[in-house]
Design an enzyme around this catalytic site. Structure first.
Site, PDB file in Angstrom:
ATOM      1  N   GLY A   1       0.807  -1.207   0.000  1.00  0.00           N
ATOM      2  CA  GLY A   1       0.000   0.000   0.000  1.00  0.00           C
ATOM      3  C   GLY A   1       0.840   1.256   0.000  1.00  0.00           C
ATOM      4  CB  SER A   2       0.354   4.611  -1.426  1.00  0.00           C
ATOM      5  OG  SER A   2       0.652   4.146  -2.720  1.00  0.00           O
ATOM      6  N   GLY A   3       1.413   5.343   1.255  1.00  0.00           N
ATOM      7  CA  GLY A   3       1.303   5.993   2.552  1.00  0.00           C
ATOM      8  C   GLY A   3       2.486   5.729   3.464  1.00  0.00           C
ATOM      9  CG  HIS A   4       3.568   2.421   4.370  1.00  0.00           C
ATOM     10  ND1 HIS A   4       3.113   2.632   5.646  1.00  0.00           N
ATOM     11  CD2 HIS A   4       2.730   1.504   3.818  1.00  0.00           C
ATOM     12  CE1 HIS A   4       2.045   1.860   5.853  1.00  0.00           C
ATOM     13  NE2 HIS A   4       1.784   1.185   4.758  1.00  0.00           N
TER      14      HIS A   4
ATOM     15  CG  HIS B   1      -1.184  -0.482   7.787  1.00  0.00           C
ATOM     16  ND1 HIS B   1      -0.392  -1.577   8.006  1.00  0.00           N
ATOM     17  CD2 HIS B   1      -0.942  -0.070   6.522  1.00  0.00           C
ATOM     18  CE1 HIS B   1       0.319  -1.819   6.903  1.00  0.00           C
ATOM     19  NE2 HIS B   1       0.001  -0.924   5.993  1.00  0.00           N
TER      20      HIS B   1
ATOM     21  CG  ASP C   1       0.485  -6.488   0.535  1.00  0.00           C
ATOM     22  OD1 ASP C   1      -0.058  -5.864  -0.394  1.00  0.00           O
ATOM     23  OD2 ASP C   1       0.882  -5.935   1.573  1.00  0.00           O
TER      24      ASP C   1
END
Lengths: 335, 335
Positions: free
Chosen positions: A54-57, A223, A110
């Site tokens: 996921g993005s955001g990291h 998260h 994932d």
């Protein structure tokens, strides 16, 4: 929601456009899909290494694509898995005949998609794909029988798996050996985090959890997954002592062991504070007779604007120690 | 005050101890004074470059000390100038006969102390010292007569002055030329910032100002100095347009001009958002017929945990364009 964004639904696309603009000399996308991100450097006969998540990291995951590290990465929306098709596209693009290694974090979404991509790569394309999971989080180590799947989440320590496997592939080792080294790094890295504030997923628009003005949560995931203890915020040294004790006890350590250390800011925690953490880690390691041969300090795996940090320790043998030193040049990380 | 610290009065000392521990292969201190920070690499006959200023802005200031950039840096407590004696100690340490250039931000405390250090270096040690001020902030450009001292604050754009001057010195240019290049970079760089949240100086223990939950302040300084407009937060593109228009209008630009761009996170703003900013900057520059030949994106000059960002543009000629490409290797910045 105090963010520098346009429409939340355009967040991923616009962020990726910015990355391709800023780093057009080093990276590009596959099939015009911005979420399929690969290095422009192709080294014939090299084992390809792909990651995703996921993005955001940022800089996780795509920030580790580049010379001496990874070859491709598929990214999903914020905290969402990319699709199997996107992973397959990356796999086809980066394979140059020596096979592909997947390295990604231990999350069900994932795993589902990467496994499907791996099967499609094998059956449809004849590409041999192997997998190593990052599962370094000490806080989420549930009780499990030998041979059972780990419950540990993959967090910042995956950086070390990328680093060692990337160096091995760059030195033209074959897929079996690159996988062996990735697995060894994964088996010898442990991470523990602490969060002080939550973060806001743009499409959601509000914080994923609430936490008191004077509280911290030890062991929280990237998260916002629950940690192992919430309490009043304590002095830095006390926080480090609690985290480091659990990290060290999770693996057998002996006097004179050597480690590489990653102090990772989760987003809003200043570098200053991360170095205060380094100071205490070094004191504690010296007391335990463990030598830190290398420190990495900064934002390596973030959770948007979350305040807090994590500590990762990679236990080194001679092989990993050499691989850690190998040069890297990605748009987001250089060594 | 939600910070990973021990006693506020130990903040500076403990942070610096962490930095020396993590980067002991590359940097050291002078006379056992942690606040006097120098590179371990000495290049005989090279012009020495020193900077300095208050802490709380990492990687500014000391993060730019290393190969291809600066030689030494004295740091004060958070947002405080270091002393003249500390600057003198740095000056003596880094001079190897070719003289020393001071590059620092346009703040009265720093000017007072650096000027005193410069005089002591000259009279007591026979070291020739020259000075170039970073004064890149568009928001604080007050009305001034030609020849008068600039009212502009030094902010993130000083990075480009370090970069160009550091490259020139590394190429063994003499002090007159290194100064000329530093001054040219300083004259051609402009910055504009926006802040979304305040930051807390550890010894003070509370925010330096308050700002509404839905407000931003355009033009705010990196110590929380007042900006030029406070208003409701707007979409990213609108914020960028307002900032960039003022930056471009501040210098004469012509079609086909080339620039290097720095998008700088102030502390708590995720990299994702900074790339959304890059995307819009590129659109606007293309419209204006200006070409961005290089983007730097990330935290280059922070204000502790402040949320927000700044944009800096360096207008390039052939000489600066070459110097920008020169390799750098410091513990905090590599190129």
């Amino acid at each position: 929601m105090k963010k520098i964004i346009n429409k939340p639904e355009d967040y991923l696309k616009e962020m990726l456009e910015g990355i391709y603009i800023a780093h057009s000399d080093q990276v590009t996308c596959v099939n015009n899909d911005l979420q399929c991100y690969v290095t422009k450097t192709k080294k014939e006969g090299k084992v390809g290494i792909a990651t995703g998540g996921g993005s955001g990291h940022l800089p996780l995951f795509l920030g580790y694509v580049g010379d001496g590290m990874l070859d491709g990465c598929s990214v999903g929306d914020v905290f969402q898995s990319p699709s199997a098709d996107q992973m397959l596209a990356i796999t086809k693009e980066i394979d140059s005949g020596a096979g592909v290694l997947y390295i990604y974090g231990n999350y069900n979404g994932d795993i589902f998609n990467f496994d499907m991509a791996s099967e499609m790569a094998d059956f449809e394309e004849g590409i041999r794909v192997e997998t190593v999971l990052g599962a370094d989080d000490v806080a989420s180590a549930g009780p499990s029988e030998p041979g059972e799947k780990s419950t540990r989440r993959g967090v910042a320590g995956i950086f070390f798996v990328y680093k060692c496997a990337g160096a091995a592939a760059d030195q033209m080792l074959d897929l079996d050996n690159v996988k062996r080294i990735a697995q060894k790094a994964a088996d010898n890295v442990r991470t523990m985090g602490v969060a002080l504030t939550p973060c806001i997923v743009p499409r959601v628009g509000k914080a994923g959890f609430s936490i008191g003005e004077d509280e911290m949560e030890i062991g929280m995931g990237i998260h916002g997954e629950s940690g192992i203890r919430r309490g009043k915020i304590e002095p830095a040294d006390q926080i480090v002592d609690e985290m480091l004790t659990q990290i060290i006890e999770d693996l057998p350590y002996n006097k004179n062991d050597e480690v590489a250390v990653l102090v990772n800011g989760l987003g809003a925690t200043p570098l200053d504070e991360q170095y205060i953490v380094v100071r205490r880690i070094n004191q504690k390691l010296e007391t335990a007779g463990i030598t830190a041969v290398k420190y990495y300090v900064g934002e390596y795996a973030t959770a948007l604007e979350m305040a807090g940090f994590s500590i990762s320790l990679l236990k080194l043998d001679d092989e990993l120690k050499e691989l850690i030193k190998h040069p890297v040049n990605t748009p987001f990380f250089k060594q």
